[in-house]
Design a protein around this motif. Structure first.
Motif, mmCIF file in Angstrom:
data_model
loop_
_atom_site.group_PDB
_atom_site.id
_atom_site.type_symbol
_atom_site.label_atom_id
_atom_site.label_comp_id
_atom_site.label_asym_id
_atom_site.label_seq_id
_atom_site.Cartn_x
_atom_site.Cartn_y
_atom_site.Cartn_z
ATOM 1 N N CYS A 124 -5.270 -3.119 -52.640
ATOM 2 C CA CYS A 124 -4.547 -3.007 -53.906
ATOM 3 C C CYS A 124 -3.241 -2.241 -53.672
ATOM 4 O O CYS A 124 -3.178 -1.348 -52.821
ATOM 5 C CB CYS A 124 -5.404 -2.282 -54.938
ATOM 6 N N TYR A 125 -2.240 -2.609 -54.436
ATOM 7 C CA TYR A 125 -0.933 -1.958 -54.249
ATOM 8 C C TYR A 125 -0.140 -2.026 -55.549
ATOM 9 O O TYR A 125 -0.473 -2.776 -56.469
ATOM 10 C CB TYR A 125 -0.149 -2.627 -53.120
ATOM 11 N N ALA A 211 -0.012 -3.096 -60.957
ATOM 12 C CA ALA A 211 -1.033 -2.958 -59.910
ATOM 13 C C ALA A 211 -1.424 -4.371 -59.505
ATOM 14 O O ALA A 211 -1.649 -5.240 -60.355
ATOM 15 C CB ALA A 211 -2.238 -2.193 -60.443
ATOM 16 N N TYR A 232 -9.231 0.458 -58.619
ATOM 17 C CA TYR A 232 -8.032 1.066 -58.035
ATOM 18 C C TYR A 232 -7.204 1.760 -59.118
ATOM 19 O O TYR A 232 -6.730 2.896 -58.947
ATOM 20 C CB TYR A 232 -7.221 -0.019 -57.339
ATOM 21 N N GLU A 235 -8.932 4.950 -60.074
ATOM 22 C CA GLU A 235 -8.868 5.966 -59.017
ATOM 23 C C GLU A 235 -7.464 6.558 -58.873
ATOM 24 O O GLU A 235 -7.305 7.728 -58.493
ATOM 25 C CB GLU A 235 -9.316 5.369 -57.691
ATOM 26 N N GLN A 236 -6.435 5.750 -59.149
ATOM 27 C CA GLN A 236 -5.053 6.227 -59.007
ATOM 28 C C GLN A 236 -4.512 6.878 -60.284
ATOM 29 O O GLN A 236 -3.327 7.199 -60.365
ATOM 30 C CB GLN A 236 -4.144 5.043 -58.624
ATOM 31 N N ASN A 237 -5.400 7.067 -61.270
ATOM 32 C CA ASN A 237 -5.009 7.685 -62.546
ATOM 33 C C ASN A 237 -3.861 6.934 -63.208
ATOM 34 O O ASN A 237 -2.921 7.541 -63.769
ATOM 35 C CB ASN A 237 -4.626 9.154 -62.329
ATOM 36 N N LEU A 238 -3.939 5.588 -63.155
ATOM 37 C CA LEU A 238 -2.940 4.753 -63.804
ATOM 38 C C LEU A 238 -3.450 4.337 -65.178
ATOM 39 O O LEU A 238 -4.650 4.364 -65.433
ATOM 40 C CB LEU A 238 -2.652 3.513 -62.948
ATOM 41 N N THR A 286 1.966 5.490 -64.926
ATOM 42 C CA THR A 286 1.217 6.663 -64.488
ATOM 43 C C THR A 286 0.942 7.543 -65.695
ATOM 44 O O THR A 286 1.629 7.458 -66.729
ATOM 45 C CB THR A 286 2.010 7.467 -63.456
#
Length: 294
Positions: A124-125, A211, A232, A235-238, A286
């Motif tokens: 994921c990116y 994402a 993802y 986990e990335q707090n998005l 974010t």
């Protein structure tokens, strides 16, 4: 002498069956009480019933068994048994043939299952996407009719002589729990023309951060990509700011579509489902950026 109940217990044969054998003359009672009409059987009857049971287990017909019981000629017995043996050998060959067919079918199913492996997922990116001109069509449809919606989209592209500038995309704004019906919006990037902005379904998608994940495999396997991408994001707090969008990088549609061909667009059935490449993108911000907007 044994009454029929006791005789049934000794021979392990139901009373109903013994009575039937008696009625057709295959196993006559040794004695019938003229007053009570009760049937009695002796030791010889036990031997006869045992023979009947054995011959029946050899799949001989009752007519053949009766012929053998009433004929003590060994040659006649041998003839009937030889014929039955030939029949059973033929059945055995047929059963073996069917068993082999089933084995081959299992192998074929396993090979076909292996031929369509599970999906290949990218990592994921995050990706910044620029604003994009698109032509869209949106309807609530049964998922089995999504091909019809694709056809309608490209008929309109042809009618308005728009020039495509990217891959087909889809947004599922609302999907039923059983996944049979959904509010689907199909989008295709187009090159803006002088009068494009006058078209009701011409839109400009705003730039933003997404994402992303790429799924290589059948469309039926996209669910695993959604699960991984949503994990993802968490986990990335998005924070997800809109519905997911699928971009069909490589699949049933041809790689390039000219405006003059859009009306007669046909699925590329030569491509195997394991080769499909679909990009799933979800608009995000974010948590820090969200706090600034608040």
């Amino acid at each position: 002498m044994y009454p029929i109940g006791k005789f049934s217990e000794l021979c392990h044969v139901p009373i109903k069956t013994i009575r039937y054998y008696s009625d057709i003359g295959l196993l006559k009672p040794s004695y019938i009480d003229p007053v009570t009409n009760y049937r009695y059987y002796d030791y010889d009857s036990i031997q006869t019933l045992n023979k009947i049971t054995i011959l029946k287990s050899c799949q001989l017909s009752l007519a053949e068994i009766q012929q053998m019981i009433t004929n003590a000629d060994p040659s006649q017995w041998m003839s009937i048994l030889s014929q039955q043996l030939d029949r059973l050998e033929e059945q055995k060959q047929q059963i073996n043939y069917r068993i082999e067919e089933i084995h081959q079918l299992k192998i074929k199913i396993q090979q076909e299952h292996a031929f369509i492996p599970g999906p290949t997922l990218s990592t994921c990116y995050l990706e910044n996407r620029e604003e994009q001109a698109v032509y869209t069509i949106r309807k609530k449809i049964k998922m089995t009719f999504i091909d019809h919606l694709v056809k309608q989209l490209f008929e309109r592209i042809y009618a308005f002589q728009l020039e495509t500038a990217g891959k087909l995309m889809a947004i599922f704004h609302e999907r039923e729990d059983n996944k049979k019906e959904a509010d689907v919006e199909l989008l295709i990037p187009v090159k803006p023309m002088k009068d494009s902005y006058k078209l009701d379904d011409f839109k400009i998608r705003a730039r933003g951060t997404y994402a992303c994940i790429t799924v290589e495999g059948p469309y039926s396997e996209l669910e695993s990509g959604y699960i991984m991408l949503l994990t993802y994001i968490d986990e990335q707090n998005l924070i997800q700011t809109g519905p997911p969008m699928e971009i069909y990088e490589q699949g049933l549609l041809p790689a390039t579509i000219e405006a003059q061909d859009a009306k007669d667009i046909k699925p590329d059935v030569t491509r195997h489902p394991s080769e499909f490449i679909t990009k799933i993108v979800i608009p995000v911000i974010t948590e820090d950026l969200n706090e600034l907007h608040i």
